[in-house]
Design a protein around this motif. Structure first.
Motif, mmCIF file in Angstrom:
data_model
loop_
_atom_site.group_PDB
_atom_site.id
_atom_site.type_symbol
_atom_site.label_atom_id
_atom_site.label_comp_id
_atom_site.label_asym_id
_atom_site.label_seq_id
_atom_site.Cartn_x
_atom_site.Cartn_y
_atom_site.Cartn_z
ATOM 1 N N ILE A 17 0.839 -1.204 0.000
ATOM 2 C CA ILE A 17 0.000 0.000 0.000
ATOM 3 C C ILE A 17 0.876 1.257 0.000
ATOM 4 C CG2 ILE A 17 -1.697 1.340 1.332
ATOM 5 C CD1 ILE A 17 -2.787 -1.245 0.014
ATOM 6 N N ILE A 18 1.897 1.290 0.843
ATOM 7 C CA ILE A 18 2.686 2.517 1.040
ATOM 8 C C ILE A 18 3.564 2.852 -0.172
ATOM 9 C CG2 ILE A 18 4.758 1.611 2.204
ATOM 10 C CD1 ILE A 18 2.802 4.675 3.337
ATOM 11 N N VAL A 19 4.129 1.849 -0.827
ATOM 12 C CA VAL A 19 5.019 2.141 -1.962
ATOM 13 C C VAL A 19 4.245 2.801 -3.106
ATOM 14 C CG1 VAL A 19 6.486 1.095 -3.725
ATOM 15 C CG2 VAL A 19 6.768 0.452 -1.335
ATOM 16 N N PRO A 20 3.112 2.237 -3.552
ATOM 17 C CA PRO A 20 2.371 2.950 -4.606
ATOM 18 C C PRO A 20 1.871 4.327 -4.153
ATOM 19 C CG PRO A 20 1.677 0.665 -4.522
ATOM 20 C CD PRO A 20 2.551 0.906 -3.316
ATOM 21 N N SER A 21 1.606 4.481 -2.869
ATOM 22 C CA SER A 21 1.166 5.787 -2.357
ATOM 23 C C SER A 21 2.243 6.849 -2.531
ATOM 24 C CB SER A 21 0.791 5.678 -0.876
ATOM 25 O OG SER A 21 -0.292 4.812 -0.712
ATOM 26 N N ALA A 22 3.490 6.450 -2.501
ATOM 27 C CA ALA A 22 4.585 7.397 -2.700
ATOM 28 C C ALA A 22 4.523 8.015 -4.094
ATOM 29 C CB ALA A 22 5.934 6.708 -2.492
ATOM 30 N N TYR A 23 3.940 7.283 -5.062
ATOM 31 C CA TYR A 23 3.779 7.811 -6.415
ATOM 32 C C TYR A 23 2.530 8.676 -6.521
ATOM 33 C CZ TYR A 23 7.189 4.182 -7.390
ATOM 34 O OH TYR A 23 8.303 3.387 -7.370
ATOM 35 N N PHE A 24 1.539 8.384 -5.711
ATOM 36 C CA PHE A 24 0.277 9.111 -5.758
ATOM 37 C C PHE A 24 0.371 10.473 -5.062
ATOM 38 C CE2 PHE A 24 -4.004 9.918 -3.948
ATOM 39 C CZ PHE A 24 -4.685 10.086 -5.140
ATOM 40 N N PHE A 25 1.117 10.546 -3.976
ATOM 41 C CA PHE A 25 1.227 11.773 -3.178
ATOM 42 C C PHE A 25 1.586 13.009 -4.008
ATOM 43 C CE2 PHE A 25 3.938 14.699 -0.755
ATOM 44 C CZ PHE A 25 2.993 15.203 0.123
ATOM 45 N N PRO A 26 2.623 12.961 -4.856
ATOM 46 C CA PRO A 26 2.957 14.191 -5.586
ATOM 47 C C PRO A 26 1.885 14.577 -6.604
ATOM 48 C CG PRO A 26 4.316 12.394 -6.359
ATOM 49 C CD PRO A 26 3.573 11.893 -5.153
ATOM 50 N N LEU A 27 1.091 13.610 -7.066
ATOM 51 C CA LEU A 27 -0.002 13.958 -7.972
ATOM 52 C C LEU A 27 -1.036 14.814 -7.250
ATOM 53 C CD1 LEU A 27 -0.490 10.539 -9.785
ATOM 54 C CD2 LEU A 27 0.527 12.622 -10.713
ATOM 55 N N VAL A 28 -1.343 14.452 -6.015
ATOM 56 C CA VAL A 28 -2.269 15.245 -5.207
ATOM 57 C C VAL A 28 -1.675 16.623 -4.944
ATOM 58 C CG1 VAL A 28 -3.420 15.400 -2.954
ATOM 59 C CG2 VAL A 28 -3.335 13.204 -4.164
ATOM 60 N N LEU A 29 -0.389 16.646 -4.611
ATOM 61 C CA LEU A 29 0.291 17.926 -4.367
ATOM 62 C C LEU A 29 0.243 18.813 -5.605
ATOM 63 C CD1 LEU A 29 2.009 19.599 -2.373
ATOM 64 C CD2 LEU A 29 4.018 18.450 -3.306
ATOM 65 N N ALA A 30 0.492 18.232 -6.774
ATOM 66 C CA ALA A 30 0.459 19.011 -8.011
ATOM 67 C C ALA A 30 -0.948 19.504 -8.315
ATOM 68 C CB ALA A 30 0.993 18.184 -9.177
ATOM 69 N N TYR A 31 -1.938 18.676 -8.031
ATOM 70 C CA TYR A 31 -3.322 19.059 -8.290
ATOM 71 C C TYR A 31 -3.757 20.209 -7.382
ATOM 72 C CZ TYR A 31 -8.381 18.796 -8.667
ATOM 73 O OH TYR A 31 -9.698 19.111 -8.847
ATOM 74 N N LEU A 32 -3.410 20.091 -6.118
ATOM 75 C CA LEU A 32 -3.852 21.085 -5.138
ATOM 76 C C LEU A 32 -2.978 22.341 -5.106
ATOM 77 C CD1 LEU A 32 -4.735 18.718 -2.155
ATOM 78 C CD2 LEU A 32 -6.317 19.773 -3.809
ATOM 79 N N GLY A 33 -1.733 22.195 -5.497
ATOM 80 C CA GLY A 33 -0.787 23.297 -5.403
ATOM 81 C C GLY A 33 -0.926 24.308 -6.527
ATOM 82 N N PRO A 34 -0.224 25.425 -6.401
ATOM 83 C CA PRO A 34 -0.256 26.447 -7.454
ATOM 84 C C PRO A 34 0.430 25.924 -8.722
ATOM 85 C CG PRO A 34 1.373 27.004 -5.784
ATOM 86 C CD PRO A 34 0.645 25.788 -5.296
ATOM 87 N N LYS A 35 -0.034 26.391 -9.845
ATOM 88 C CA LYS A 35 0.526 25.969 -11.123
ATOM 89 C C LYS A 35 1.139 27.152 -11.851
ATOM 90 C CE LYS A 35 -2.834 22.477 -10.850
ATOM 91 N NZ LYS A 35 -3.107 22.753 -9.447
ATOM 92 N N ASN A 36 2.291 26.917 -12.400
ATOM 93 C CA ASN A 36 2.990 27.904 -13.204
ATOM 94 C C ASN A 36 3.411 27.167 -14.470
ATOM 95 O OD1 ASN A 36 4.433 30.022 -14.225
ATOM 96 N ND2 ASN A 36 6.155 29.797 -12.820
ATOM 97 N N PHE A 37 2.434 26.850 -15.304
ATOM 98 C CA PHE A 37 2.619 25.944 -16.430
ATOM 99 C C PHE A 37 3.916 26.221 -17.179
ATOM 100 C CE2 PHE A 37 -1.901 25.710 -15.564
ATOM 101 C CZ PHE A 37 -2.050 24.334 -15.469
ATOM 102 N N GLY A 38 4.758 25.185 -17.221
ATOM 103 C CA GLY A 38 6.037 25.286 -17.903
ATOM 104 C C GLY A 38 6.952 26.332 -17.318
ATOM 105 N N PHE A 39 6.708 26.686 -16.053
ATOM 106 C CA PHE A 39 7.487 27.738 -15.397
ATOM 107 C C PHE A 39 7.485 29.018 -16.227
ATOM 108 C CE2 PHE A 39 9.122 23.713 -13.809
ATOM 109 C CZ PHE A 39 8.950 23.891 -12.452
#
Length: 152
Positions: A17-39
């Motif tokens: 459970i925890i190993v695949p969650s490590a891949y999912f966490f940054p997706l949530v962070l990217a979704y919820l966080g501010p976006k600066n498309f292509g910097f």
């Protein structure tokens, strides 16, 4: 080094459970966080999306090639050398890193790119080394020959 064979079923379940969650966490962070498309650089959006598409295609092809041999923890009963496994020993890990790096580059998410560098790449290196030790122990010379004929 972790001896995966000595883990209890609860410990194995937790790692599954925890190993695949490590891949999912940054997706949530990217979704919820501010976006600066292509910097702020339009070309980075397209480059990131292209890298991500290559990564997801490699990830899918590797999963398809593994079939029933797919597992989160290192274990095997046979050597898979078909499909993308003819070229790469760890195409799923490469695909995951390319997919997430491309996505986070396109989104312009510096925290997520740092997460990939600091957490996901080391996690994948650890997993790859653990797999290789387990495969060498179980398969011996055929796996050593396979290692010598493939990349990463």
């Amino acid at each position: 080094m972790i001896d995966f064979k000595s883990l209890s079923s609860n410990q194995r379940f937790f790692l599954n459970i925890i190993v695949p969650s490590a891949y999912f966490f940054p997706l949530v962070l990217a979704y919820l966080g501010p976006k600066n498309f292509g910097f702020g650089i339009r070309g980075l959006v397209y480059a990131g999306l292209s890298i991500g598409i290559v990564g997801i295609l490699l990830w899918i092809a590797a999963t398809w090639s593994l079939g029933s041999s797919l597992a989160v923890l290192p274990e095997t009963d046979k050597l898979v050398t078909k499909g993308v496994y003819r070229i790469f020993r760890h195409p799923i890990y490469i695909g995951i890193v390319l997919t997430l790096t491309g996505l986070f580059l396109a989104c312009g998410s510096l925290p997520c790119l740092i997460y990939v560098l600091v957490i996901l790449i080391p996690l994948n290196i650890f997993r790859a080394r653990a797999e290789e030790r387990a495969f060498l122990e179980k398969l011996g010379t055929p796996y050593k020959n396979y290692q010598n004929s493939t990349f990463l």
